[in-house]
Motif scaffolding. Structure first.
Motif, PDB file in Angstrom:
ATOM      1  N   GLY A   2       0.827  -1.214   0.000  1.00  0.00           N
ATOM      2  CA  GLY A   2       0.000   0.000   0.000  1.00  0.00           C
ATOM      3  C   GLY A   2       0.851   1.251   0.000  1.00  0.00           C
TER       4      GLY A   2
ATOM      5  N   ARG B 291       1.732   4.905   1.048  1.00  0.00           N
ATOM      6  CA  ARG B 291       1.468   5.842   2.140  1.00  0.00           C
ATOM      7  C   ARG B 291       1.033   7.181   1.557  1.00  0.00           C
ATOM      8  N   LYS B 292      -0.010   7.763   2.126  1.00  0.00           N
ATOM      9  CA  LYS B 292      -0.533   9.015   1.569  1.00  0.00           C
ATOM     10  C   LYS B 292       0.485  10.137   1.706  1.00  0.00           C
TER      11      LYS B 292
ATOM     12  N   SER C   6       3.531  -0.257  14.075  1.00  0.00           N
ATOM     13  CA  SER C   6       2.229  -0.866  13.742  1.00  0.00           C
ATOM     14  C   SER C   6       2.336  -2.383  13.689  1.00  0.00           C
TER      15      SER C   6
ATOM     16  N   TYR D 239      -1.020  -3.157   5.810  1.00  0.00           N
ATOM     17  CA  TYR D 239      -1.337  -2.212   4.730  1.00  0.00           C
ATOM     18  C   TYR D 239      -0.956  -0.801   5.173  1.00  0.00           C
TER      19      TYR D 239
ATOM     20  N   ASP E 237      -1.098   2.013   3.755  1.00  0.00           N
ATOM     21  CA  ASP E 237      -2.006   3.117   3.422  1.00  0.00           C
ATOM     22  C   ASP E 237      -3.071   3.295   4.501  1.00  0.00           C
ATOM     23  N   LYS E 238      -3.175   2.303   5.398  1.00  0.00           N
ATOM     24  CA  LYS E 238      -4.223   2.361   6.427  1.00  0.00           C
ATOM     25  C   LYS E 238      -3.698   2.856   7.779  1.00  0.00           C
ATOM     26  N   ILE E 239      -2.386   3.084   7.894  1.00  0.00           N
ATOM     27  CA  ILE E 239      -1.872   3.382   9.234  1.00  0.00           C
ATOM     28  C   ILE E 239      -1.696   4.883   9.488  1.00  0.00           C
ATOM     29  N   SER E 240      -1.673   5.231  10.769  1.00  0.00           N
ATOM     30  CA  SER E 240      -1.514   6.611  11.236  1.00  0.00           C
ATOM     31  C   SER E 240      -0.167   6.734  11.934  1.00  0.00           C
TER      32      SER E 240
ATOM     33  N   ASP F 240      -2.616   4.865  17.761  1.00  0.00           N
ATOM     34  CA  ASP F 240      -2.572   5.951  16.779  1.00  0.00           C
ATOM     35  C   ASP F 240      -2.518   7.300  17.493  1.00  0.00           C
TER      36      ASP F 240
END
Lengths: 191, 471
Positions: free
Chosen positions: B172, B174-175, B188, B281, B283-286, B300
């Motif tokens: 994924g 990362r934003k 994570s 994933y 892209d789902k983590i903070s 988080d």
């Protein structure tokens, strides 16, 4: 290393999971350059308040356990730092056996290098031992723990058992393979 | 038969294979520091043994060195003695030492890669659990105790039972990679698999996100493999790996030839079997912040301090541990993470003290001042990192903002030198362990990434760095 003999003793119950080696021997005592004398610092921050006053609520300060040679604890004992000082401190304090459902890898390995027997037991048996207050006997040769009439068997890797029972010096054993080490070195291109 | 990368490295280093029990593995690189080696050298002396391969053994002093002016004498006499003992041992046994005044001094896991001592496909050991860091280069690198340090000095080998294999895939995009860092990825992972999730295994980190990471970021991830219980973690080497090491001081002369070999051979075969597998994933983590006293006790930045029964999910022992952790940390369940105020900020350690970590943190700091309530410190991982950072003017940015700019070493990651927390002080730290007393008796550690630490230093409390302008 002294060959490991049967150990008979009452059990010191340390009812905690994930006890890390920073707790077993805090960092301020890692500056010593010998292997002895660490017992007085074992679990230092849990044992003492302000550096000298024994904390009454910590199990090692209960006079009942002062001659105990067996430590009983929970999952993942010895996690974190590789410091062998943790094994030296346990041994110097008087513990020859540590029983837990699981151990961290490096600590487990370090125990055998110092004549300490770490015993992995299933959680149910560990629970039984937590509820028992009489003496128990750890017998490495027969791989059993005797609690009164009850016998609890345990598993151990055969080479580790041999190391402890015979008090073997690892380096002397390895040096018997000198020709193989040399052959390996010759066969490898220089990195 | 298809094999994993770990199995290939293992197979090529077995000197003695027994039917039952451990194998004798050859060690290509042995790194030595002042804290876990004195008793090993004593053992050699007692038995009249020598160091078998001084050319494969490298030493430095990092754990207890002061990070203040190095032209001054060391105040702590016991630390000073340990440092002198290492000097004497290296001299007596003929080992190359990067001492406190060397331009190559630094945290052993920072200098190994930057000097090209760390190489793909090799076996590397050190009397330090964070040796797993070097796995970022596709080496099998693991920590050992002092008895094994003595054993490796004498024989250049180590006995080891073959660990099992653990594939951790990170997928994924990362934003915002400046906000969601390698530190957040590894925290994570540990949060989900637990501090014993990797026990008995060697982790291979794979997947698109891992390929996208820089070498420094891969080192952060491999570094904390031990916090998940794994002896080692590794990443298959690629062009980034080869370029990172090219031209470094200690890489072999036939480097290009080696690269060709590594490129062809150092990867897990298609269809290779792993004993365990886990996918994260990214892209789902903070951004992650630890709230407790082990690295799995993490949440988080947008979250709250958990209730023990919520954290433990029915495990009685874990519930007791969480309750104790909250007492130690002085935290109430339900508290917003961003409401936790801080007394100290530490940017350093073998996890996060490399040039890229300092650049990332400095971008946020530039032209600003840290909170008046916070004392903040940057400890570069090595003398080289320090020089490079100073060439970029980072020291000035940090100092102008109110940070202390220090000499290199392990420093407040484990507080063996004078850099420690006072009892009750709360610290945002880029290090790897939030154990009780780790940074000083009674000190409270929250593990975070460098950018999260920098933001916390400015605000005086935790901040969701995704809300800040990081470009």
């Amino acid at each position: 290393m002294e060959p490991f003999k049967k150990i008979k003793s009452i059990v010191t119950p340390l009812d905690k999971v994930n006890v890390d080696t920073d707790q077993i021997i805090p960092k301020q005592f890692l500056k010593l350059v010998q292997k002895t004398g660490f017992g007085q610092y074992l679990f230092y921050d849990w044992r003492f308040e302000n550096g000298d006053k024994p904390r009454e609520d910590f199990v090692l300060n209960n006079p009942k356990y002062c001659d105990s040679k067996i430590l009983l604890t929970r999952d993942n004992f010895g996690c974190g730092s590789s410091r062998e000082h943790a094994a030296w401190a346990l041994l110097d304090y008087g513990f020859k056996v540590v029983i837990a459902p699981s151990f961290a890898d490096i600590f487990y390995n370090n125990c055998f290098k110092n004549g300490i027997l770490p015993i992995r037991l299933d959680s149910q048996s560990v629970e039984k031992l937590f509820n028992n207050s009489s003496e128990i006997e750890a017998d490495l040769q027969n791989q059993t723990i005797a609690v009164g009439d009850i016998i609890i068997p345990f598993e151990i890797e055969s080479h580790r058992k041999k190391t402890l029972l015979e008090g073997l010096d690892d380096i002397a054993v390895t040096l018997q393979y000198e020709d193989k080490i040399t052959m390996y070195e010759k066969s490898k291109s220089k990195l | 038969m298809s094999r994993t990368l770990f199995e290939k490295i293992w197979d090529s280093h077995v000197v003695v294979q027994q039917d039952d029990g451990p194998s004798l593995l050859y060690v290509d690189r042995h790194l030595v520091h002042e804290v876990t080696s004195p008793q090993a050298f004593d053992g050699l002396r007692m038995n009249k043994r020598i160091v078998r391969r001084t050319d494969l053994t490298f030493a430095t002093m990092d754990h207890n060195v002061p990070t203040t002016d190095r032209s001054l004498p060391i105040v702590d006499q016991i630390s000073s003695r340990q440092i002198q003992v290492l000097e004497k041992n290296c001299k007596d046994f003929g080992i190359e030492l990067f001492d406190i005044h060397s331009p190559n001094q630094g945290i052993v896991h920072v200098i190994g890669p930057e000097l090209g001592i760390t190489l793909p496909g090799t076996t590397i050991v050190c009397g330090d659990s964070h040796t797993s860091t070097h796995g970022a280069f596709g080496s099998l690198a693991f920590g050992i105790g002092t008895s094994d340090v003595e054993h490796v000095l004498a024989t250049q080998c180590v006995w080891m039972e073959k660990p099992t294999t653990f594939e951790i895939k990170v997928e994924g995009k990362r934003k915002n990679p400046h906000a969601i860092t390698a530190k957040d990825i590894i925290l994570s992972i540990i949060r989900q698999i637990g501090t014993a999730g990797g026990t008995g295994t060697i982790i291979e980190y794979r997947g698109g996100t891992i390929s996208d990471l820089t070498m420094e970021q891969r080192m952060t991830i491999c570094n904390m493999s031990i916090e998940a219980g794994a002896r080692a973690g590794l990443v298959a080497p690629d062009e980034k790996t080869f370029e990172f090491l090219r031209g470094k001081k200690y890489v072999p002369k036939n480097y290009d030839e080696l690269v060709n070999y590594w490129r062809e051979n150092l990867k897990s075969d298609a269809g290779a079997h792993f004993d365990k597998s886990f996918t994260l994933y990214a892209d789902k983590i903070s951004p992650q912040v630890s709230w407790g006293t082990n690295p799995a006790m993490t949440t988080d930045v947008t979250g709250t301090v958990p209730f023990p029964e919520e954290y433990s999910k029915g495990n009685v022992d874990e519930e007791k541990a969480a309750l104790k952790a909250l007492q130690y940390m002085g935290l109430k369940p339900g508290t917003q993470i961003t409401d936790i105020s801080l007394d100290r900020v530490f940017i350093g350690s073998c996890t996060n003290s490399r040039l890229e970590d300092l650049i990332e943190a400095s971008k946020l700091i530039k032209g600003k001042k840290i909170s008046s309530k916070v004392r903040a410190m940057v400890v570069p991982g090595s003398q080289l990192v320090k020089r490079q950072a100073e060439q970029l003017g980072l020291d000035k940015i940090f100092k102008d903002a109110g940070f202390e700019w220090r000499e290199s070493g392990c420093s407040m990651c484990l507080g063996m030198n004078p850099d420690i927390l006072a009892s009750g002080e709360r610290c945002a730290s880029t290090s790897n362990r939030n154990f009780e007393g780790r940074q000083g008796a009674g000190g409270r550690t929250h593990l975070v990434s460098p950018i999260m630490a920098a933001a916390a230093a400015l605000a005086g409390h935790f901040v969701d760095v995704r809300e800040l302008d990081l470009n």
